[in-house]
Design a protein around this motif. Sequence first.
Motif, short mmCIF file in Angstrom:
data_model
loop_
_atom_site.label_atom_id
_atom_site.label_comp_id
_atom_site.label_asym_id
_atom_site.label_seq_id
_atom_site.Cartn_x
_atom_site.Cartn_y
_atom_site.Cartn_z
N GLN A 54 70.59 7.35 72.69
CA GLN A 54 70.15 8.72 72.44
C GLN A 54 68.65 8.90 72.67
N LEU A 55 67.87 7.86 72.52
CA LEU A 55 66.43 8.01 72.73
C LEU A 55 66.09 8.41 74.15
N THR A 56 66.97 8.10 75.10
CA THR A 56 66.70 8.43 76.49
C THR A 56 67.74 9.34 77.11
N ASP A 57 68.51 10.05 76.29
CA ASP A 57 69.51 10.94 76.88
C ASP A 57 68.92 12.31 77.18
N ALA A 58 69.69 13.12 77.89
CA ALA A 58 69.22 14.42 78.34
C ALA A 58 68.85 15.33 77.17
N ALA A 59 69.62 15.30 76.12
CA ALA A 59 69.35 16.18 74.96
C ALA A 59 67.98 15.87 74.35
N CYS A 116 77.11 8.86 63.72
CA CYS A 116 76.75 9.83 64.77
C CYS A 116 75.68 10.80 64.27
N TRP A 117 75.90 11.35 63.10
CA TRP A 117 74.94 12.32 62.55
C TRP A 117 73.62 11.65 62.20
N MET A 118 73.68 10.46 61.63
CA MET A 118 72.44 9.77 61.24
C MET A 118 71.60 9.42 62.47
N THR A 119 72.24 8.93 63.52
CA THR A 119 71.48 8.59 64.72
C THR A 119 70.93 9.85 65.38
N SER A 120 71.67 10.94 65.33
CA SER A 120 71.16 12.20 65.87
C SER A 120 69.93 12.67 65.10
N ILE A 121 69.98 12.55 63.79
CA ILE A 121 68.84 12.96 62.97
C ILE A 121 67.62 12.11 63.28
N VAL A 122 67.79 10.81 63.33
CA VAL A 122 66.65 9.91 63.55
C VAL A 122 66.04 10.11 64.94
N THR A 123 66.87 10.09 65.97
CA THR A 123 66.33 10.17 67.33
C THR A 123 65.74 11.55 67.63
N THR A 124 66.41 12.60 67.20
CA THR A 124 65.93 13.95 67.51
C THR A 124 64.63 14.24 66.76
N THR A 125 64.56 13.83 65.51
CA THR A 125 63.33 14.04 64.74
C THR A 125 62.18 13.25 65.35
N ALA A 131 75.71 1.91 65.61
CA ALA A 131 74.50 2.70 65.33
C ALA A 131 73.35 2.28 66.24
N LEU A 132 73.19 0.99 66.45
CA LEU A 132 72.12 0.49 67.31
C LEU A 132 72.32 0.95 68.75
N VAL A 133 73.55 0.89 69.23
CA VAL A 133 73.84 1.34 70.59
C VAL A 133 73.60 2.84 70.73
N SER A 139 73.39 18.36 69.02
CA SER A 139 73.89 17.02 69.33
C SER A 139 74.99 16.60 68.37
N GLY A 140 74.75 16.83 67.09
CA GLY A 140 75.75 16.46 66.08
C GLY A 140 77.06 17.19 66.26
#
Length: 187
Positions: A110-115, A41-50, A103-105, A140-141
């Motif tokens: 997350q790439l297209t979510d509201a946040a 969860c945290w890793m995907t948040s870091i990657v997508t948000t950055t 992680a892939l899902v 997000s995290g």
Amino acid sequence: MPSLFLALIASALAMLGTRQARLVAHLSGLLGGNAGLLTVCWMTSIVTTTAVAWGGSALAPLMPPAGKTMFVAAALAAAGLELAWPMRKAPPREPTQSLGAIALVLLTGQLTDAARFLVLALGVATAHWQLASVGGVLGSGAVLTMAWSLGSEWETRLPLRAVRLALAAAFVIAAVVVGMTARGIMG
């Protein structure tokens, strides 16, 4: 610093109603609060948000000031529409229980979510995309961590439909106000 706090608050609010938070809660209940899931969860948040914050900063020099404001309005409207879109009744099944698949899902969702729409807008509107990224990751995290910790109780403890619709309305109203301000209709 305002971009950090705006991103943190906007991401946390927007993330409350997302499909990803619901999925994380469902999977946490299924996997028994697996620490690997929390790490994903945290890793995907870091990657997508950055990625979206940096993308916003790359778009910023190409836009005039009024264009940046209109972009913020469009991002707010997109976030509102994404939250207003109905969710499936039943959460999706995870047949493999693979952290890689999860992680892939989460990455694609997350790439297209509201946040992420809101962090993208802050990346465009402010000169501090790094701070917007940090705020977005923390917001997000934190919500995903809360979903992970509540597990299967996530949907029973929170009135998710009401939260989603209230946030959607707030974001759409904010989009209208920001758009009207950018066009000079409101001062």
